[in-house]
Design an enzyme around this catalytic site. Sequence first.
Site, PDB file in Angstrom:
ATOM      1  N   ASP A   9       5.847  -6.469   4.187  1.00 27.55           N
ATOM      2  CA  ASP A   9       6.582  -5.348   3.613  1.00 27.55           C
ATOM      3  C   ASP A   9       8.070  -5.681   3.636  1.00 27.55           C
ATOM      4  OD1 ASP A   9       4.177  -4.075   3.364  1.00 27.55           O
ATOM      5  OD2 ASP A   9       4.628  -2.455   4.771  1.00 27.55           O
ATOM      6  N   ASP A 127      -2.822   5.723  -2.069  1.00 25.87           N
ATOM      7  CA  ASP A 127      -2.301   5.980  -0.729  1.00 25.87           C
ATOM      8  C   ASP A 127      -2.464   7.460  -0.442  1.00 25.87           C
ATOM      9  OD1 ASP A 127      -1.419   3.295  -0.857  1.00 25.87           O
ATOM     10  OD2 ASP A 127       0.401   3.946  -1.867  1.00 25.87           O
TER      11      ASP A 127
END
Length: 242
Positions: A9, A127
Amino acid sequence: MLEIFPAIDLQNGQAVRLYKGDMRSATIYGDPCGFAKRFEQDGAKWVHIVDLDGALSGKSENLAAIESIRKNTKLLLQLGGGIRDEESIKRYLDLGIDRLILGSLAANSPELARSLAEKYPIAVGIDAINGKVAINGWVESSSIDALDLARFYQGSRVQALICTDIGRDGALSGVNVDFSVAMGEASGLPIIASGGLKDAQDIASLSQAFIAHNLRGGVIIGKALYEQRIDLPEAFIQAQRK
């Protein structure tokens, strides 16, 4: 057999991990390209990259780090974060990215996402928190039911659904096996489970559940790698067990 996706990330050019999707909670781990090289040396085929800044802004914000990983490894790159139009997809493919992840676009304009998947190597990121889809870098909740969105992509050319339980992400609280299985059964697509994986037993449990339900896919490993709760060679062993 599960495909293993070590995660990188990106925030401000650094490899970071968030806690339950909170952008203010980032723990900085360092050079993303260095981690990618290490993952490759440990036998990884893929790496899962998310441009966290791009997810908020809707445009590429960590291009230099992404280009460095592309130039310095032979890994297959799966990339998401801020990809909101066809031009962005084309630019990343020209850069050598192997698969693009559509998240907010896939929730807000699902017909467009389906059509883009006819032309390009696309995964859809769903998500969810409390069963509802979050968008725009997870800072906005929607009324869209995650399972309903998964069903919409049944029969599409989408290569995989990346299913994240936000409430577990970065928390090392265990991957949500039931959610991953439900999303696979709703969509009929390969499922890449994400959020909360804590150890090798998690991988084994997910693998067994996928076999029992005749599902295909993989799992993303993030904080457990960075905090040395599991190493990649061990993850590969667990992913191959039946």
